[in-house]
Structures are given as C-alpha cells and as structure tokens.
Design a protein around this motif. Structure first.
Motif, PDB file in Angstrom:
ATOM      1  N   THR A  33      34.826  53.926 -44.812  1.00  0.00           N
ATOM      2  CA  THR A  33      34.434  54.973 -45.423  1.00  0.00           C
ATOM      3  C   THR A  33      33.233  55.698 -44.660  1.00  0.00           C
ATOM      4  OG1 THR A  33      35.045  54.078 -47.663  1.00  0.00           O
ATOM      5  CG2 THR A  33      33.511  55.733 -47.565  1.00  0.00           C
ATOM      6  N   PHE A  34      32.545  54.677 -44.076  1.00  0.00           N
ATOM      7  CA  PHE A  34      31.254  55.268 -43.436  1.00  0.00           C
ATOM      8  C   PHE A  34      31.822  55.839 -41.988  1.00  0.00           C
ATOM      9  CE2 PHE A  34      28.260  52.155 -45.451  1.00  0.00           C
ATOM     10  CZ  PHE A  34      27.837  53.354 -46.014  1.00  0.00           C
ATOM     11  N   GLY A  35      33.265  55.818 -41.478  1.00  0.00           N
ATOM     12  CA  GLY A  35      33.764  56.295 -40.208  1.00  0.00           C
ATOM     13  C   GLY A  35      33.296  55.337 -39.099  1.00  0.00           C
ATOM     14  N   ARG A  36      33.080  54.024 -39.460  1.00  0.00           N
ATOM     15  CA  ARG A  36      32.709  53.055 -38.491  1.00  0.00           C
ATOM     16  C   ARG A  36      33.291  51.882 -38.040  1.00  0.00           C
ATOM     17  NH1 ARG A  36      26.826  54.533 -38.508  1.00  0.00           N
ATOM     18  NH2 ARG A  36      26.401  53.222 -36.994  1.00  0.00           N
ATOM     19  N   LEU A  37      34.753  52.296 -38.231  1.00  0.00           N
ATOM     20  CA  LEU A  37      35.668  51.028 -37.832  1.00  0.00           C
ATOM     21  C   LEU A  37      35.762  50.716 -36.597  1.00  0.00           C
ATOM     22  CD1 LEU A  37      38.983  51.673 -39.881  1.00  0.00           C
ATOM     23  CD2 LEU A  37      37.194  50.006 -40.078  1.00  0.00           C
ATOM     24  N   GLU A  38      35.335  51.408 -35.434  1.00  0.00           N
ATOM     25  CA  GLU A  38      35.172  51.141 -34.273  1.00  0.00           C
ATOM     26  C   GLU A  38      34.139  50.127 -33.991  1.00  0.00           C
ATOM     27  OE1 GLU A  38      32.370  54.185 -34.757  1.00  0.00           O
ATOM     28  OE2 GLU A  38      34.586  54.181 -35.247  1.00  0.00           O
ATOM     29  N   GLU A  39      33.198  50.137 -34.525  1.00  0.00           N
ATOM     30  CA  GLU A  39      32.276  48.970 -34.498  1.00  0.00           C
ATOM     31  C   GLU A  39      33.033  47.493 -35.010  1.00  0.00           C
ATOM     32  OE1 GLU A  39      28.342  49.870 -36.284  1.00  0.00           O
ATOM     33  OE2 GLU A  39      28.923  52.166 -35.948  1.00  0.00           O
ATOM     34  N   LEU A  40      33.856  47.536 -35.941  1.00  0.00           N
ATOM     35  CA  LEU A  40      34.330  46.365 -36.366  1.00  0.00           C
ATOM     36  C   LEU A  40      35.523  46.061 -35.222  1.00  0.00           C
ATOM     37  CD1 LEU A  40      35.042  46.529 -39.939  1.00  0.00           C
ATOM     38  CD2 LEU A  40      33.207  45.346 -38.883  1.00  0.00           C
ATOM     39  N   GLU A  41      36.108  46.989 -34.880  1.00  0.00           N
ATOM     40  CA  GLU A  41      37.021  46.487 -33.834  1.00  0.00           C
ATOM     41  C   GLU A  41      36.481  45.845 -32.486  1.00  0.00           C
ATOM     42  OE1 GLU A  41      40.590  49.196 -31.494  1.00  0.00           O
ATOM     43  OE2 GLU A  41      39.362  50.254 -33.090  1.00  0.00           O
ATOM     44  N   LYS A  42      35.267  46.246 -32.147  1.00  0.00           N
ATOM     45  CA  LYS A  42      34.716  45.639 -31.128  1.00  0.00           C
ATOM     46  C   LYS A  42      34.392  43.982 -31.200  1.00  0.00           C
ATOM     47  CE  LYS A  42      33.163  49.984 -29.326  1.00  0.00           C
ATOM     48  NZ  LYS A  42      31.964  50.779 -29.063  1.00  0.00           N
ATOM     49  N   LEU A  43      33.935  43.650 -32.378  1.00  0.00           N
ATOM     50  CA  LEU A  43      33.852  42.387 -32.820  1.00  0.00           C
ATOM     51  C   LEU A  43      34.616  41.360 -32.258  1.00  0.00           C
ATOM     52  CD1 LEU A  43      32.493  42.674 -36.475  1.00  0.00           C
ATOM     53  CD2 LEU A  43      31.209  42.337 -34.376  1.00  0.00           C
ATOM     54  N   LEU A  44      34.231  40.306 -31.556  1.00  0.00           N
ATOM     55  CA  LEU A  44      34.942  39.007 -31.393  1.00  0.00           C
ATOM     56  C   LEU A  44      36.248  39.495 -30.377  1.00  0.00           C
ATOM     57  CD1 LEU A  44      35.699  37.410 -34.883  1.00  0.00           C
ATOM     58  CD2 LEU A  44      33.896  37.013 -33.354  1.00  0.00           C
ATOM     59  N   LEU A  45      35.867  40.543 -29.635  1.00  0.00           N
ATOM     60  CA  LEU A  45      36.760  40.576 -28.331  1.00  0.00           C
ATOM     61  C   LEU A  45      36.194  39.432 -27.181  1.00  0.00           C
ATOM     62  CD1 LEU A  45      37.208  44.532 -28.348  1.00  0.00           C
ATOM     63  CD2 LEU A  45      39.074  42.754 -28.860  1.00  0.00           C
ATOM     64  N   PRO A  46      36.930  39.139 -26.416  1.00  0.00           N
ATOM     65  CA  PRO A  46      36.439  38.533 -25.232  1.00  0.00           C
ATOM     66  C   PRO A  46      35.439  39.152 -24.436  1.00  0.00           C
ATOM     67  CG  PRO A  46      38.814  38.605 -25.017  1.00  0.00           C
ATOM     68  CD  PRO A  46      38.627  39.586 -26.306  1.00  0.00           C
ATOM     69  N   THR A  47      34.213  38.590 -24.204  1.00  0.00           N
ATOM     70  CA  THR A  47      33.088  39.121 -23.333  1.00  0.00           C
ATOM     71  C   THR A  47      33.818  39.402 -22.137  1.00  0.00           C
ATOM     72  OG1 THR A  47      32.489  36.960 -22.576  1.00  0.00           O
ATOM     73  CG2 THR A  47      31.418  37.780 -24.742  1.00  0.00           C
ATOM     74  N   PRO A  48      32.978  40.141 -21.233  1.00  0.00           N
ATOM     75  CA  PRO A  48      33.463  40.601 -19.680  1.00  0.00           C
ATOM     76  C   PRO A  48      33.556  39.035 -19.056  1.00  0.00           C
ATOM     77  CG  PRO A  48      31.749  42.103 -20.371  1.00  0.00           C
ATOM     78  CD  PRO A  48      31.922  41.087 -21.714  1.00  0.00           C
ATOM     79  N   LYS A  49      32.521  38.023 -19.346  1.00  0.00           N
ATOM     80  CA  LYS A  49      32.603  36.648 -18.796  1.00  0.00           C
ATOM     81  C   LYS A  49      33.695  36.077 -18.928  1.00  0.00           C
ATOM     82  CE  LYS A  49      29.942  32.587 -18.237  1.00  0.00           C
ATOM     83  NZ  LYS A  49      29.108  31.617 -18.895  1.00  0.00           N
ATOM     84  N   GLU A  50      34.139  36.250 -20.257  1.00  0.00           N
ATOM     85  CA  GLU A  50      35.253  35.399 -20.548  1.00  0.00           C
ATOM     86  C   GLU A  50      36.635  36.028 -19.878  1.00  0.00           C
ATOM     87  OE1 GLU A  50      33.913  33.799 -25.187  1.00  0.00           O
ATOM     88  OE2 GLU A  50      34.834  35.764 -24.717  1.00  0.00           O
ATOM     89  N   GLU A  51      36.622  37.314 -19.974  1.00  0.00           N
ATOM     90  CA  GLU A  51      37.960  37.915 -19.268  1.00  0.00           C
ATOM     91  C   GLU A  51      38.073  37.515 -17.661  1.00  0.00           C
ATOM     92  OE1 GLU A  51      40.428  39.899 -20.103  1.00  0.00           O
ATOM     93  OE2 GLU A  51      39.942  39.278 -22.018  1.00  0.00           O
ATOM     94  N   ILE A  52      36.635  37.460 -17.196  1.00  0.00           N
ATOM     95  CA  ILE A  52      36.778  37.085 -15.561  1.00  0.00           C
ATOM     96  C   ILE A  52      37.257  35.681 -15.514  1.00  0.00           C
ATOM     97  CG2 ILE A  52      35.116  36.812 -13.643  1.00  0.00           C
ATOM     98  CD1 ILE A  52      33.634  39.238 -14.880  1.00  0.00           C
TER      99      ILE A  52
END
Length: 123
Positions: free
Chosen positions: A92-111
């Motif tokens: 409703t706040f139009g802020r789903l993109e912030e949730l989408e970023k949660l718990l994704l692998p960090t750059p260090k984990e991806e490397i």
C-alpha cells in the motif's frame, strides 16, 4: 503490602516503557536494538510515512485490505503485526522493492559462491 509492591512494579514497568518509547525514533539504528525495539522503530517509520501521504489509519487499513482498522492501529502503537499484513502495508505504501531486497545474497556471498563453483570446475 503485596498490593503496594505490585503497584510499584507496575509503575516501574510503565516508566521503563515510556523511557524506551522516548529513546526510539525513525532514525534508530537496528544494530543495537532488541527485536521488540526494531518492530517499534518500523512502526514509527510506518506512521511517519502514512502521515506524509496524508492518510488516516482507517483509510490505509482499508486500502491495504486488512481485516480490521485496529490491525494497523495496533501496529503503529505496539509494532506487532503478522508478516502477511506487513507485506500488505508495504504494498500500500508502494515500498515492495524494499522487501524484495531483504535476505538476498550479499555481494561477498555471491563472490564466494562463484569462486567455489570455479574451483569445483577446475578439479
């Protein structure tokens, strides 16, 4: 005597809650906060966002399709809400993109994952 002790305990708890409430704000950093405090900071941020969008609690609750207006009201006051209702509010706040970023692998984990895959192919 027990009644007096109970009253003192209740008063002490009320003072502790007020102290906590006064020290938390929308910019409080999560690193040193308890889980309950983090929930309350998120509630403070949601309230500020709702107000900045000129929405009443009841209007936001209806727009988010929450089961009851008190669901959102309780969230703002206590910080407690189900994950599903929190997602509805974020949508409703139009802020789903912030949730989408949660718990994704960090750059260090991806490397590390890529390096591990490369080492396994070399063997």
């Amino acid at each position: 005597m027990n009644n007096e002790l109970l009253k003192k305990l209740q008063l002490s708890q009320k003072k502790a809650k007020n102290t906590l409430k006064n020290k938390l704000n929308a910019n409080s950093s999560f690193g040193t906060l308890t889980d309950d405090e983090i929930a309350k900071v998120l509630a403070i941020r949601a309230k500020e966002l709702r107000i900045s969008q000129n929405k009443k609690q009841i209007d936001l609750s209806e727009e988010a399709m929450l089961s009851s207006p008190t669901t959102y009201s309780n969230f703002e006051q206590k910080g407690a809400i189900s994950m599903i209702n929190f997602i509805k509010i974020m949508r409703t706040f139009g802020r789903l993109e912030e949730l989408e970023k949660l718990l994704l692998p960090t750059p260090k984990e991806e490397i590390e994952r890529l390096e591990k895959g490369r080492r396994e192919r070399v063997k």
